[in-house]
Design an enzyme around this catalytic site. Structure first.
Site, PDB file in Angstrom:
ATOM      1  N   THR A  57       0.997  -1.146   0.006  1.00  0.00           N
ATOM      2  CA  THR A  57      -0.149  -0.169   0.174  1.00  0.00           C
ATOM      3  C   THR A  57       0.786   1.149  -0.125  1.00  0.00           C
ATOM      4  O   THR A  57       1.765   1.290   0.824  1.00  0.00           O
ATOM      5  CB  THR A  57      -0.938   0.140   1.324  1.00  0.00           C
ATOM      6  OG1 THR A  57      -1.824  -1.108   1.103  1.00  0.00           O
ATOM      7  CG2 THR A  57      -1.849   1.203   1.478  1.00  0.00           C
ATOM      8  N   ILE A  78       4.640  -1.292   3.003  1.00  0.00           N
ATOM      9  CA  ILE A  78       4.567   0.100   2.856  1.00  0.00           C
ATOM     10  C   ILE A  78       5.488   0.756   1.604  1.00  0.00           C
ATOM     11  O   ILE A  78       6.410   0.487   1.648  1.00  0.00           O
ATOM     12  CB  ILE A  78       4.648   1.252   4.100  1.00  0.00           C
ATOM     13  CG1 ILE A  78       3.665   0.612   5.216  1.00  0.00           C
ATOM     14  CG2 ILE A  78       4.560   2.663   3.773  1.00  0.00           C
ATOM     15  CD1 ILE A  78       2.106   1.057   4.818  1.00  0.00           C
ATOM     16  N   LYS A  79       4.595   1.177   0.449  1.00  0.00           N
ATOM     17  CA  LYS A  79       5.615   1.511  -0.654  1.00  0.00           C
ATOM     18  C   LYS A  79       5.842   2.879  -0.237  1.00  0.00           C
ATOM     19  O   LYS A  79       5.132   3.928  -0.142  1.00  0.00           O
ATOM     20  CB  LYS A  79       4.574   1.566  -1.844  1.00  0.00           C
ATOM     21  CG  LYS A  79       4.412   0.095  -2.490  1.00  0.00           C
ATOM     22  CD  LYS A  79       3.619  -0.015  -3.565  1.00  0.00           C
ATOM     23  CE  LYS A  79       4.372   0.217  -4.786  1.00  0.00           C
ATOM     24  NZ  LYS A  79       3.511   0.045  -6.083  1.00  0.00           N
ATOM     25  N   LEU A  80       7.204   3.447  -0.611  1.00  0.00           N
ATOM     26  CA  LEU A  80       7.672   4.755  -0.446  1.00  0.00           C
ATOM     27  C   LEU A  80       8.417   4.901  -1.807  1.00  0.00           C
ATOM     28  O   LEU A  80       9.170   4.102  -2.471  1.00  0.00           O
ATOM     29  CB  LEU A  80       8.576   4.904   0.677  1.00  0.00           C
ATOM     30  CG  LEU A  80       7.913   4.561   1.937  1.00  0.00           C
ATOM     31  CD1 LEU A  80       9.149   4.291   3.171  1.00  0.00           C
ATOM     32  CD2 LEU A  80       6.948   5.499   2.518  1.00  0.00           C
TER      33      LEU A  80
END
Length: 337
Positions: free
Chosen positions: A105, A141-143
């Site tokens: 996400t 967690i996509k960064l």
């Protein structure tokens, strides 16, 4: 009568063969498309969520997110932000019902140069998943792989036990910095690198093994394996199945439903191209990057500089479109417009 083992083996799809040496991930927000391909994990991004949120099949999730934003109250801006975070988590939660592994996400790309804001937003998303009864172990967690994004990933991993997927990765410098930060997973892009070379050079087509995106991921994979980094390499952004086959053996590959479908229909024999053993023989040397050397090395790669900024702008633009869509639904309807 059942078919002979030999015939069964010969008819095995390229997708099933790929799954024997690479973890296959579905790159989609359309969770109804996941069932057919039985991936281990799934990835989403703002563009995919925007597309899915406009499909009739997912309007209940959109309404639930809107209701959540209204319930928390606050300014119009706060309500929209909370509704969007909730929408991302609702899609993620539905996807997790269909896969055994993890869902990725994404944190708003507009925060790509603000480490503390990325950390705060990531923790908020994990909190929303927790409220939905989902452990942080099932979330990546996509960064964005800016310097600030990579440092946010390092902090989230080390201080909060939150697993990160570093996206929009185009340069070797980005990959080295991510390895040194100890993040869980990186998503080096393949197709967008090819796009740049086709648009900016005289060469308009490539054999899969000569594809500049394939060569980039191969180099990153070999570097990680040669120097025993634990970070997972997940090739992403594919334009054709040739690129995917040329990266068979990579830790993970995240693939759109369209290309998953093509692999399912393809019965050609597939062999691993990448391997940890072969990586040991590569002539890559270990390098260390502080912020100054990272920025210099990344800046030396014109393609990567352009594609990173372009990728951030595109994801940010789709985040704005999603905000407008929810604003229209949440407030203009109320005002009778």
């Amino acid at each position: 009568m059942s078919s002979s083992p030999v015939k069964r083996q010969r008819m095995e799809s390229a997708l099933d063969q790929l799954k024997q040496f690479t973890t296959v991930v579905a790159d989609t927000g359309d969770f109804h498309a996941i069932d057919e391909y039985k991936p281990q994990d799934a990835t989403t991004n703002p563009s995919l969520i925007l597309a899915a949120a406009q499909m009739p099949a997912y309007q209940e999730l959109v309404e639930e997110a809107i209701a959540y934003g209204r319930k928390l109250g606050g300014s119009q801006e706060d309500q929209i932000k909370n509704a969007i975070d909730k929408l991302f988590v609702l899609f993620g939660a539905e996807i997790l019902k269909k896969i055994p592994g993890r869902v990725s996400t994404e944190v708003d790309a507009r925060l790509s140069f603000d480490k503390d804001a990325m950390v705060a937003r990531a923790r908020r998303l994990i909190e929303l998943y927790k409220e939905a009864g989902i452990s942080k172990d099932r979330i990546l967690i996509k960064l964005s792989s800016t310097w600030e994004g990579i440092q946010a990933g390092k902090e989230l991993e080390e201080q909060h036990g939150i697993h990160c997927n570093m996206t929009l990765l185009f340069s070797f410098a980005q990959a080295v910095a991510c390895a040194e930060a100890g993040v869980t997973l990186i998503s080096p892009f393949v197709g967008r690198i090819l796009d740049w070379h086709v648009a900016n050079t005289d060469k308009k087509s490539y054999e899969p093994l000569e594809d500049p995106g394939v060569k980039s991921v191969t180099k990153i994979y070999n570097y990680y394996k040669k120097f025993s980094y634990k970070t997972i390499v997940m090739g992403a952004s594919f334009r054709n199945t040739g690129e995917i086959k040329a990266l068979a053996g990579c830790d993970f590959l995240t693939i759109s439903p369209k290309l998953l479908g093509e692999l399912l229909q393809d019965n050609a024999k597939l062999v691993p191209v990448l391997s940890a053993k072969a990586a040991q023989a590569s002539d890559l040397e270990k390098i260390h990057l502080d912020e100054k050397s990272f920025r210099w090395l990344h800046n030396e790669d014109q393609m990567a500089v352009e594609k990173l900024s372009d990728g951030i702008r595109k994801f940010a633009a789709d985040a704005v479109k999603l905000e407008r869509m929810l604003t229209e639904r949440m407030f203009n309807a109320e005002n009778g417009k």
